[in-house]
Design a protein around this motif. Structure first.
Motif, PDB file in Angstrom:
ATOM      1  N   UNK A  59       0.835  -1.199   0.000  1.00 20.68           N
ATOM      2  CA  UNK A  59       0.000   0.000   0.000  1.00 20.68           C
ATOM      3  C   UNK A  59       0.865   1.242   0.000  1.00 20.68           C
ATOM      4  N   UNK A  60       1.988   1.179   0.712  1.00 20.20           N
ATOM      5  CA  UNK A  60       2.850   2.354   0.752  1.00 20.20           C
ATOM      6  C   UNK A  60       4.306   1.970   0.874  1.00 20.20           C
ATOM      7  N   UNK A  61       5.143   2.849   0.373  1.00 19.27           N
ATOM      8  CA  UNK A  61       6.584   2.761   0.498  1.00 19.27           C
ATOM      9  C   UNK A  61       7.122   4.141   0.189  1.00 19.27           C
ATOM     10  N   UNK A  62       8.368   4.372   0.499  1.00 23.36           N
ATOM     11  CA  UNK A  62       8.977   5.665   0.197  1.00 23.36           C
ATOM     12  C   UNK A  62      10.122   5.458  -0.785  1.00 23.36           C
ATOM     13  N   UNK A  65      13.127   4.191   1.026  1.00 23.95           N
ATOM     14  CA  UNK A  65      13.070   2.776   1.389  1.00 23.95           C
ATOM     15  C   UNK A  65      13.364   1.904   0.171  1.00 23.95           C
ATOM     16  N   UNK A  66      12.880   2.316  -0.998  1.00 23.96           N
ATOM     17  CA  UNK A  66      13.182   1.556  -2.219  1.00 23.96           C
ATOM     18  C   UNK A  66      14.690   1.494  -2.448  1.00 23.96           C
ATOM     19  N   UNK A 144       6.115  -1.950   2.696  1.00 27.15           N
ATOM     20  CA  UNK A 144       7.555  -1.776   2.509  1.00 27.15           C
ATOM     21  C   UNK A 144       7.885  -0.368   2.982  1.00 27.15           C
ATOM     22  N   UNK A 145       8.112  -0.240   4.284  1.00 25.46           N
ATOM     23  CA  UNK A 145       8.343   1.088   4.850  1.00 25.46           C
ATOM     24  C   UNK A 145       9.245   0.980   6.064  1.00 25.46           C
ATOM     25  N   UNK A 146       9.846   2.118   6.413  1.00 25.92           N
ATOM     26  CA  UNK A 146      10.673   2.156   7.614  1.00 25.92           C
ATOM     27  C   UNK A 146       9.839   1.906   8.863  1.00 25.92           C
TER      28      UNK A 146
END
Length: 186
Positions: A59-62, A65-66, A144-146
């Protein structure tokens, strides 16, 4: 193990077979699933460690982070579908961060990074990780996030480690890939 029942057939007085309305029981092949609670960065990294390719839905990532997937986790190829409307938010997150923009663009140019957006609101989290001889399918709560990989919140997921000779695992992988493709096409 395989479940089976004796075959039941009927014949008419002339010896012809009569079709049965009873359902056939399919053999069942099971595979080992593991459930893990991700409590800290170490448990997160252990789950993703050692794989070189990732195909996923989050749903979210930055953008930062990628980049960490390549720098810290060692992925060589990442393909992600990001939840509704979040791809556009990358522009804002990258404002003033030219080196991150250049690095991400380089990964895209090298065909190491592909990011998809979707018109449908997609809150799913599924990751298909690959390395030589092994594929791991992860389904669960972590983005996929901190925040997800850190200690600020708990995450839970189920995963399967699938070898090429694992018939049951290959069926799980087939279904995961089929659902991944469905979500990509929405």
């Amino acid at each position: 193990h395989l479940n089976s029942s004796p075959s039941r057939t009927q014949t008419t007085l002339t010896g012809e077979f009569v079709k049965s309305n009873s359902k056939q029981i399919k053999p069942k092949i099971t595979t080992d699933a593991k459930i893990v609670t991700l409590k800290n960065k170490a448990s997160w990294k252990k789950l993703f460690h050692g794989f070189t390719e990732m195909y996923g839905v989050t749903y979210m990532s930055s953008p930062q982070f990628l980049l960490s997937l390549f720098d810290e986790q060692g992925f060589e190829k990442v393909e992600l579908l990001i939840g509704h409307g979040l791809v556009e938010g990358y522009r804002e997150k990258l404002n003033g961060k030219e080196s991150a923009v250049e690095r991400l663009y380089g990964f895209v140019q090298e065909k190491c990074l592909t990011i998809y957006g979707t018109k449908a609101t997609n809150h799913a989290k599924m990751y298909i990780l690959k390395k030589e001889g092994l594929t791991r399918v992860i389904i669960g709560s972590p983005n996929l996030s901190y925040t997800a990989e850190g200690s600020r919140q708990r995450e839970i997921c189920v995963y399967w480690d699938i070898e090429e000779s694992d018939i049951g695992g290959q069926e799980i992988l087939r279904q995961a890939m089929e659902n991944y493709e469905i979500m990509l096409n929405e």
